[in-house]
Each structure stands twice: as structure tokens, then as C-alpha cells.
Design an enzyme around this catalytic site. Structure first.
Site, PDB file in Angstrom:
ATOM      1  N   HIS A  28       0.838  -1.207   0.000  1.00 32.05           N
ATOM      2  CA  HIS A  28       0.000   0.000   0.000  1.00 32.05           C
ATOM      3  C   HIS A  28       0.876   1.261   0.000  1.00 32.05           C
ATOM      4  CE1 HIS A  28      -2.858  -2.872   2.210  1.00 32.05           C
ATOM      5  NE2 HIS A  28      -3.559  -2.521   1.152  1.00 32.05           N
ATOM      6  N   SER A 177      -2.783  -8.052   3.068  1.00 29.22           N
ATOM      7  CA  SER A 177      -3.361  -7.965   4.415  1.00 29.22           C
ATOM      8  C   SER A 177      -3.767  -9.348   4.900  1.00 29.22           C
ATOM      9  CB  SER A 177      -4.581  -7.047   4.411  1.00 29.22           C
ATOM     10  OG  SER A 177      -4.252  -5.813   3.814  1.00 29.22           O
TER      11      SER A 177
HETATM   12  P1  AMP Z   1      -6.358  -3.979  -0.653  1.00 29.94           P
HETATM   13  O1  AMP Z   1      -6.256  -3.145   0.585  1.00 29.94           O
HETATM   14  O2  AMP Z   1      -5.829  -5.367  -0.490  1.00 29.94           O
HETATM   15  O3  AMP Z   1      -7.720  -3.913  -1.290  1.00 29.94           O
HETATM   16  O4  AMP Z   1      -5.365  -3.326  -1.701  1.00 29.94           O
HETATM   17  C1  AMP Z   1      -5.416  -1.957  -2.005  1.00 29.94           C
HETATM   18  C2  AMP Z   1      -4.515  -1.661  -3.163  1.00 29.94           C
HETATM   19  O5  AMP Z   1      -3.185  -2.048  -2.838  1.00 29.94           O
HETATM   20  C3  AMP Z   1      -4.893  -2.440  -4.438  1.00 29.94           C
HETATM   21  O6  AMP Z   1      -4.711  -1.595  -5.566  1.00 29.94           O
HETATM   22  C4  AMP Z   1      -3.908  -3.563  -4.428  1.00 29.94           C
HETATM   23  O7  AMP Z   1      -3.635  -4.094  -5.710  1.00 29.94           O
HETATM   24  C5  AMP Z   1      -2.681  -2.901  -3.851  1.00 29.94           C
HETATM   25  N1  AMP Z   1      -1.783  -3.890  -3.268  1.00 29.94           N
HETATM   26  C6  AMP Z   1      -2.095  -4.855  -2.374  1.00 29.94           C
HETATM   27  N2  AMP Z   1      -1.015  -5.620  -2.112  1.00 29.94           N
HETATM   28  C7  AMP Z   1      -0.002  -5.131  -2.864  1.00 29.94           C
HETATM   29  C8  AMP Z   1       1.375  -5.491  -3.049  1.00 29.94           C
HETATM   30  N3  AMP Z   1       1.919  -6.520  -2.404  1.00 29.94           N
HETATM   31  N4  AMP Z   1       2.117  -4.756  -3.897  1.00 29.94           N
HETATM   32  C9  AMP Z   1       1.570  -3.709  -4.569  1.00 29.94           C
HETATM   33  N5  AMP Z   1       0.288  -3.318  -4.441  1.00 29.94           N
HETATM   34  C10 AMP Z   1      -0.481  -4.017  -3.607  1.00 29.94           C
END
Ligand code: AMP
Length: 276
Positions: A28, A177
Site C-alpha cells: 500500500h 493484508s
Molecule cells: P487492498 O487493501 O488489499 O484492497 O489493496 C489496495 C490496493 O493495494 C490495491 O490496488 C492492491 O492491488 C494494492 N496492493 C495490495 N497488495 C499489494 C502489493 N503486495 N504490492 C503492490 N500493491 C499491492
């Protein structure tokens, strides 16, 4: 949020949005870093979106930690943290959704049928509320970023979509997460996902061009882990998500997978350039 956004626009400031479900990790934070390069005001949204979870999924136990998230976001340079309540975003008689007819029903969509309807609807709502010029998403959720680009084009959102590479743990596991759900033995087994992507990369570098053979080798590697259960492994064209059978010179291939380790469902992917 609307008045903060309107005030920024009056001052000709560019707004960038980074949508998240919180429980922030370095993945993030990398999105925030990239957002800062493209805009004057970074809005991070923090919302565990109920409509993108099916009733059997982990909405109620999804990890949440507002205090840590707001400290991390502030430290990373987020200007506005927008963390609405579910009842504000979805009033009792909520009825109108955004969904993809085709690309939302394959890969992730075939295992999580209502998922992208929930994702696209919440992202459309956040775009309307925050009114950003740019939006930053992670390649970790490749199909999600793909569908959001399609949505901005098909529904005429004037928002530029920026996609940021996957941030990984030292042993290759893609940060998520949901990794917090893994027991120590499951955490060790979870390395098989990124390892299998590396195997695909190596096979391709050595000249293997059959997607079926590459996928079979990846499967063998993953199912050696006793708690692993594969939802799918696919090799597709990055621009269309169409399956590739035979890899062609000077093209890109997306290798994408979803695997359960115990009760935790993990996804990962890699973009590979086929040289010759
Ligand atoms: P989430 O909170 O899991 O819905 O993710 C929020 C944003 O963070 C989304 O655009 C995800 O693709 C991105 N994201 C989650 N994990 C990663 C990671 N390991 N590397 C890069 N971006 C990530």
C-alpha cells in the site's frame, strides 16, 4: 470529502486517489509513493467493502486497525484519509451497481462471482466522491486494475489509472493484508505461489513455449504443499486476459494464479516478456 476535493480543484491542485481496504503494508505504501509523484493531494480511501465479499468469505474477520493505518498513512504523506462507514456508502435501499459482462466473470470472477461487481461499484462511487485526476492500483490484483481501466474507458471517467508493481516479502510472498491469517507452517507453504511464478519465468527463459506444460509444472510444485489447494493457474495475454496456448516471440504473457493455503486464499501474478 466532496468539499475538500472541491477546494483542491479550485486551487488547481491535482488529486490522486489510492483505494484500499486498510491494514496497510508496504505494498500500500508503495502506491502512496507513486501517487505523490503524480499529484498534489493524495487521498487514501480505507473501506472494507462488504459488496465485494460473498457471504462465505472473510468480510467479518478481515483484519482492521484504523489507528495504525492512519499513523502509517500520515507518515507516508497521505493528505486526506477517507474512511466512510458502510451505511454511508450503502444506504438501506441501495440498488444500482456497476458490473462487467465479460472480464469480470473469468479467472477471479469464476471463483468469486459477485466480487468485481462490488469492486467496480465501490471504485465508481469513490471516483465520484473524491473526483481525482489519477488513481493508483497494484499489479497484485491484476484483473482488478484491468477492469478498472476498462470501467474508466467504457463509462467515461476522466481518471488516469496508474498500476504499481507487486511488493514482496524477502522470500517472495506477495504482501497482502490476508497474510496475517497464515499459521507459521502455512506461511512457509505460501512461498510456493511466488516460487511457481519464478519456475514459469525460468522455463520460459529456457525456451519452453507450451502454456499447458508450464502450468502443469507449476501445479506439481504447488500441490507438494500439504495445505495447498489451487483455484486456477492461467497464462493469458495481459491486454485481453485471453488464454495463451503457445507463447510467441516478442510478446508479453501474464501468469496468474489463486491458491488456498489452508483457509487463506492468496493470489499472485507475474508479467513475462517472451524474448524469442
Ligand atoms: P487492498 O487493501 O488489499 O484492497 O489493496 C489496495 C490496493 O493495494 C490495491 O490496488 C492492491 O492491488 C494494492 N496492493 C495490495 N497488495 C499489494 C502489493 N503486495 N504490492 C503492490 N500493491 C499491492
Amino acid at each position: 470529502m466532496r468539499s475538500a476535493s472541491a477546494a483542491a480543484s479550485r486551487e488547481n491542485k491535482r488529486i490522486g486517489i489510492v483505494p484500499t481496504m486498510g491494514y496497510l503494508h508496504e505494498g500500500h505504501l508503495s502506491l502512496i509513493e507513486i501517487a505523490k509523484l503524480h499529484c498534489d493531494i493524495v487521498v487514501m480511501t480505507l473501506f472494507v467493502n462488504p459488496t465485494q465479499f460473498s457471504p462465505s468469505e472473510d468480510f467479518s474477520v478481515y483484519p482492521r486497525s484504523f489507528a495504525d493505518d492512519s499513523a502509517l498513512a500520515a507518515h507516508a504523506g497521505v493528505n486526506i484519509l477517507f474512511a466512510p462507514e458502510a451505511k454511508e456508502m450503502y444506504p438501506a435501499d441501495f440498488d444500482i451497481y456497476v458490473c462487467s459482462e465479460k472480464f469480470g466473470t473469468i479467472l477471479e470472477g469464476s471463483f468469486r462471482p459477485a466480487h468485481f461487481k462490488g469492486v467496480l461499484t465501490i471504485v465508481a462511487k469513490l471516483f465520484h466522491i473524491v473526483n481525482p485526476q489519477i488513481a493508483v492500483f497494484g499489479q497484485k490484483d491484476y484483473q482488478q486494475a484491468f477492469l478498472i481501466k476498462k470501467m474508466t474507458r467504457d463509462l467515461d471517467f476522466d481518471v488516469e489509472i496508474v498500476v504499481v508493481p507487486i511488493v514482496r516479502e524477502h522470500d517472495g510472498l506477495a504482501m497482502s493484508s490476508r497474510n496475517v491469517y497464515l499459521s507459521p507452517t502455512e506461511r512457509t507453504q505460501a512461498r510456493a505461489l511466488s516460487h511457481s511464478l519464478k519456475i514459469a519465468e525460468k522455463l520460459i527463459a529456457e525456451g519452453e513455449r507450451s502454456a499447458t506444460k508450464i502450468i502443469a509444472t507449476m501445479k506439481e510444485h504447488i500441490i507438494r504443499e500439504q495445505d495447498a489447494r489451487i483455484d486456477y493457474i492461467a497464462i493469458t495475454e495481459p491486454e485481453t486476459l485471453a488464454p495463451i496456448e503457445q507463447l510467441l516471440p516478442d510478446t508479453m504473457a501474464l501468469v496468474v494464479l489463486a491458491v488456498h493455503i489452508g483457509t487463506t486464499r492468496l493470489i499472485d501474478n507475474i508479467l513475462i516478456h517472451i524474448k524469442h
